[in-house]
Design a protein around this motif. Structure first.
Motif, PDB file in Angstrom:
ATOM      1  N   THR A   1       0.820  -1.218   0.000  1.00 52.48           N
ATOM      2  CA  THR A   1       0.000   0.000   0.000  1.00 52.48           C
ATOM      3  C   THR A   1       0.851   1.264   0.000  1.00 52.48           C
ATOM      4  O   THR A   1       1.742   1.434   0.843  1.00 52.48           O
ATOM      5  N   VAL A   2       0.554   2.134  -0.938  1.00 55.49           N
ATOM      6  CA  VAL A   2       1.168   3.453  -1.031  1.00 55.49           C
ATOM      7  C   VAL A   2       0.029   4.478  -1.066  1.00 55.49           C
ATOM      8  O   VAL A   2      -0.965   4.268  -1.770  1.00 55.49           O
ATOM      9  N   THR A   3       0.145   5.550  -0.315  1.00 53.24           N
ATOM     10  CA  THR A   3      -0.853   6.622  -0.384  1.00 53.24           C
ATOM     11  C   THR A   3      -0.396   7.651  -1.400  1.00 53.24           C
ATOM     12  O   THR A   3       0.703   8.205  -1.283  1.00 53.24           O
ATOM     13  N   VAL A   4      -1.228   7.880  -2.402  1.00 49.87           N
ATOM     14  CA  VAL A   4      -0.940   8.884  -3.431  1.00 49.87           C
ATOM     15  C   VAL A   4      -1.658  10.171  -3.042  1.00 49.87           C
ATOM     16  O   VAL A   4      -2.864  10.172  -2.786  1.00 49.87           O
ATOM     17  N   MET A   5      -0.904  11.263  -2.965  1.00 45.90           N
ATOM     18  CA  MET A   5      -1.481  12.555  -2.600  1.00 45.90           C
ATOM     19  C   MET A   5      -1.886  13.321  -3.854  1.00 45.90           C
ATOM     20  O   MET A   5      -1.075  13.516  -4.769  1.00 45.90           O
ATOM     21  N   CYS A   6      -3.156  13.736  -3.885  1.00 46.83           N
ATOM     22  CA  CYS A   6      -3.670  14.548  -4.989  1.00 46.83           C
ATOM     23  C   CYS A   6      -4.411  15.732  -4.396  1.00 46.83           C
ATOM     24  O   CYS A   6      -5.442  15.547  -3.716  1.00 46.83           O
ATOM     25  N   GLN A   7      -3.899  16.923  -4.629  1.00 49.36           N
ATOM     26  CA  GLN A   7      -4.538  18.145  -4.140  1.00 49.36           C
ATOM     27  C   GLN A   7      -4.863  18.040  -2.645  1.00 49.36           C
ATOM     28  O   GLN A   7      -5.986  18.264  -2.213  1.00 49.36           O
ATOM     29  N   LYS A   8      -3.873  17.663  -1.877  1.00 46.00           N
ATOM     30  CA  LYS A   8      -3.948  17.577  -0.414  1.00 46.00           C
ATOM     31  C   LYS A   8      -4.837  16.446   0.101  1.00 46.00           C
ATOM     32  O   LYS A   8      -5.091  16.336   1.295  1.00 46.00           O
ATOM     33  N   GLU A   9      -5.340  15.603  -0.797  1.00 50.65           N
ATOM     34  CA  GLU A   9      -6.113  14.434  -0.381  1.00 50.65           C
ATOM     35  C   GLU A   9      -5.309  13.171  -0.653  1.00 50.65           C
ATOM     36  O   GLU A   9      -4.592  13.084  -1.658  1.00 50.65           O
ATOM     37  N   GLY A  10      -5.441  12.194   0.257  1.00 52.33           N
ATOM     38  CA  GLY A  10      -4.698  10.960   0.108  1.00 52.33           C
ATOM     39  C   GLY A  10      -5.588   9.821  -0.364  1.00 52.33           C
ATOM     40  O   GLY A  10      -6.729   9.679   0.080  1.00 52.33           O
ATOM     41  N   TYR A  11      -5.050   8.981  -1.251  1.00 51.02           N
ATOM     42  CA  TYR A  11      -5.766   7.826  -1.788  1.00 51.02           C
ATOM     43  C   TYR A  11      -4.856   6.613  -1.691  1.00 51.02           C
ATOM     44  O   TYR A  11      -3.738   6.625  -2.224  1.00 51.02           O
ATOM     45  N   GLU A  12      -5.349   5.574  -1.012  1.00 48.20           N
ATOM     46  CA  GLU A  12      -4.541   4.367  -0.865  1.00 48.20           C
ATOM     47  C   GLU A  12      -4.560   3.565  -2.160  1.00 48.20           C
ATOM     48  O   GLU A  12      -5.627   3.236  -2.682  1.00 48.20           O
ATOM     49  N   VAL A  13      -3.372   3.267  -2.647  1.00 49.76           N
ATOM     50  CA  VAL A  13      -3.215   2.459  -3.858  1.00 49.76           C
ATOM     51  C   VAL A  13      -2.465   1.195  -3.444  1.00 49.76           C
ATOM     52  O   VAL A  13      -1.338   1.269  -2.952  1.00 49.76           O
ATOM     53  N   THR A  14      -3.105   0.045  -3.628  1.00 49.76           N
ATOM     54  CA  THR A  14      -2.539  -1.211  -3.143  1.00 49.76           C
ATOM     55  C   THR A  14      -2.358  -2.191  -4.293  1.00 49.76           C
ATOM     56  O   THR A  14      -3.256  -2.376  -5.120  1.00 49.76           O
ATOM     57  N   THR A  15      -1.207  -2.827  -4.316  1.00 43.93           N
ATOM     58  CA  THR A  15      -0.886  -3.812  -5.351  1.00 43.93           C
ATOM     59  C   THR A  15      -1.723  -5.073  -5.151  1.00 43.93           C
ATOM     60  O   THR A  15      -1.967  -5.488  -4.014  1.00 43.93           O
ATOM     61  N   TYR A  16      -2.194  -5.670  -6.266  1.00 42.79           N
ATOM     62  CA  TYR A  16      -2.861  -6.963  -6.172  1.00 42.79           C
ATOM     63  C   TYR A  16      -1.987  -7.876  -5.319  1.00 42.79           C
ATOM     64  O   TYR A  16      -0.775  -7.949  -5.516  1.00 42.79           O
ATOM     65  N   ARG A  17      -2.616  -8.631  -4.419  1.00 42.98           N
ATOM     66  CA  ARG A  17      -1.798  -9.475  -3.561  1.00 42.98           C
ATOM     67  C   ARG A  17      -2.527 -10.749  -3.156  1.00 42.98           C
ATOM     68  O   ARG A  17      -3.762 -10.828  -3.195  1.00 42.98           O
ATOM     69  N   ILE A  18      -1.748 -11.713  -2.749  1.00 40.71           N
ATOM     70  CA  ILE A  18      -2.250 -12.954  -2.163  1.00 40.71           C
ATOM     71  C   ILE A  18      -1.718 -12.997  -0.740  1.00 40.71           C
ATOM     72  O   ILE A  18      -0.510 -12.867  -0.517  1.00 40.71           O
ATOM     73  N   ASP A  19      -2.604 -13.158   0.231  1.00 38.15           N
ATOM     74  CA  ASP A  19      -2.175 -13.193   1.618  1.00 38.15           C
ATOM     75  C   ASP A  19      -1.628 -14.572   1.964  1.00 38.15           C
ATOM     76  O   ASP A  19      -2.209 -15.596   1.606  1.00 38.15           O
ATOM     77  N   GLY A  20      -0.521 -14.562   2.691  1.00 42.77           N
ATOM     78  CA  GLY A  20       0.040 -15.816   3.180  1.00 42.77           C
ATOM     79  C   GLY A  20      -0.692 -16.283   4.418  1.00 42.77           C
ATOM     80  O   GLY A  20      -1.789 -15.820   4.737  1.00 42.77           O
ATOM     81  N   ALA A  21      -0.105 -17.218   5.148  1.00 40.49           N
ATOM     82  CA  ALA A  21      -0.731 -17.746   6.361  1.00 40.49           C
ATOM     83  C   ALA A  21      -0.922 -16.621   7.373  1.00 40.49           C
ATOM     84  O   ALA A  21      -0.048 -15.766   7.546  1.00 40.49           O
ATOM     85  N   TYR A  22      -2.083 -16.644   8.040  1.00 44.11           N
ATOM     86  CA  TYR A  22      -2.384 -15.618   9.042  1.00 44.11           C
ATOM     87  C   TYR A  22      -1.848 -16.046  10.409  1.00 44.11           C
ATOM     88  O   TYR A  22      -1.820 -17.223  10.739  1.00 44.11           O
TER      89      TYR A  22
END
Length: 445
Positions: free
Chosen positions: A69-90
């Motif tokens: 997850t990376v937050t992209v800032m646009c005009q002082k607002e933040g938007y979380e951009v997350t790479t497609y992922r597969i979760d490992g064991a919890y």
């Protein structure tokens, strides 16, 4: 289906697409848009790696880069951009030990909690709904993606989220999802109090706080709020009540506006009734001292759930005084306001009204009229700006010192005596009258 994306979201998706990556709005923002609700946040999922995202945008924050997850800032607002992922064991019933980035949107959506949260959208490809989210929205049900036992074993907090979404949206839980929660409810013991608090508050301030019944029926409350189970197991055998203590509290929550402090107050206002219950010779139940004991119990509960001090203070104060009934005359109401504290008003009237509405019809109109008259007298007192606290007195400590009094306990006691006098005779709150009272009091001593 067409969803109107905010300009900043379109900019992020288009920037990623032009660079050769897939990108979609995903999750709750898609669900809320379909439901006609205004999304609180817009999240984006993409085939680009976090570092590729960072290369494309000038201002980013590494929010959770290890999980993609990376937050992209646009005009002082933040938007979380997350790479497609597969979760490992919890581990710890909450977090995956590791995540693997993938190029498959389907794999990314497969790991999500509920079908209504596992949809993605962009303007080029439209709605991606692999797991039947639209159908479940139409049927108004909360259903896990895949096997609910797996979903809740991975992350136990999802069980509270399921009930919270049902409460917010007015949906019901699909039967396999409900059964899995009932089986795995004890796993909530491994979830932090802060996380449970967040979900509980969202449930309580929703349009359907009565979903606390589901929290009880599935066994979740036994883990983090066992006092509520005791309330649900305690009948109220007297002429004022038609519900057990827990059901009364649920109906009281439904009878008050959706405010955190007020809903918590109604949830816990009778929490001490199970421990204060007595039975008289006629078999009638009484709950003497339950407001005072309840405030103490509520404080312990709220601290256990990591609520802030301000919330704890406000809730416990309202619980202490929720059953206080002063005589309906101005001087008695002035004394009550002084005793209870101005900061509890006018919320206390909302609490009293909700409490009355959650009882049976025995003398209901009489009780509501008494509350109305209490509130009317309060408003008259406030409109007249009558003295209710020491700081409202027409004389100060300095005035008393000027009259020859020494600073200390004697001075403080005199101010208290003057306040008691003014609460009885508000017209006497003038500097001249109070100074004469002081002089008279000094002479009589």
């Amino acid at each position: 289906m067409t969803i109107t994306l905010p300009e900043n979201v379109k900019f992020i998706i288009n920037t990623l697409s032009r660079a050769g990556y897939e990108a979609y709005a995903v999750g709750g923002c898609v669900r809320d848009s379909i439901l006609g609700r205004t999304p609180e946040d817009w999240d984006v999922t993409t085939s680009a790696s976090p570092y590729q995202v960072k290369e494309l945008f000038s201002r980013t924050i590494d929010t959770g880069i290890q999980h993609g997850t990376v937050t992209v800032m646009c005009q002082k607002e933040g938007y979380e951009v997350t790479t497609y992922r597969i979760d490992g064991a919890y581990e710890d019933y909450r977090h995956p030990r590791e995540v693997t980035f993938t190029s498959s949107l389907e794999e990314d959506l497969k790991r999500r909690d509920f079908t209504i949260n596992a949809m993605a959208y962009n303007e080029e490809h439209g709605l991606i709904d692999i797991y039947g989210g639209i159908q479940d929205i139409q049927r108004k049900i909360i259903r896990c993606v895949g096997n609910p036992i797996h979903r809740f074993t991975e992350d136990a907090l999802r069980m509270m989220r399921a009930v919270r979404f049902a409460a917010q949206l007015g949906f019901v839980m699909e039967e396999d999802t409900r059964r899995a929660i009932t089986e795995l409810a004890p796993n909530l013991a491994g979830i932090s109090a802060e996380r449970i608090q967040t979900e509980l508050v969202k449930l309580l301030v929703s349009s359907h706080p009565e979903e606390m019944r589901t929290v009880y029926n599935t066994g979740m409350s036994r883990v983090f709020l066992p006092e509520f189970d005791d309330m649900m197991d305690t009948p109220q055998n007297n002429q004022h009540h038609c519900y057990n203590v827990g059901e009364h509290s649920i109906v009281a929550m439904q009878s008050i506006r959706a405010d955190k402090v007020l809903r918590l107050t109604m949830l816990l206002h009778d929490v001490a009734k199970p421990v204060c219950k007595t039975v008289d010779e006629k078999g009638i139940y009484h709950f003497y001292e339950h407001p005072k004991v309840g405030a103490q119990m509520a404080e312990a509960i709220l601290r256990r759930l990591k609520f802030d001090n301000d919330t704890i203070h406000k809730v416990t104060a309202l619980i202490v005084w929720h059953d206080d009934r002063p005589p309906l005359e101005e001087k008695s109401i002035r004394r009550a306001i002084h005793r209870i504290g101005l900061e509890q008003y006018p919320a206390l009237f909302e609490v009293k009204r909700a409490d009355a509405l959650a009882k049976n019809y025995y003398k209901r109109e009489e009780k509501l009229e008494s509350i109305r008259r209490y509130e009317e007298l309060y408003e008259q007192i406030m409109q007249k700006h009558q003295c209710l606290t020491i700081k409202d007195l027409a004389v100060t400590g300095r005035d008393l010192i000027a009259l020859g009094m020494e600073p200390g306990k004697e001075l403080g006691d005199m101010l208290k005596r003057l306040l008691l006098h003014v609460l009885e005779y508000p017209e006497d709150n003038t500097k001249e009258i109070l100074q004469n009272l002081i002089k008279t009091g000094q002479k009589s001593e």
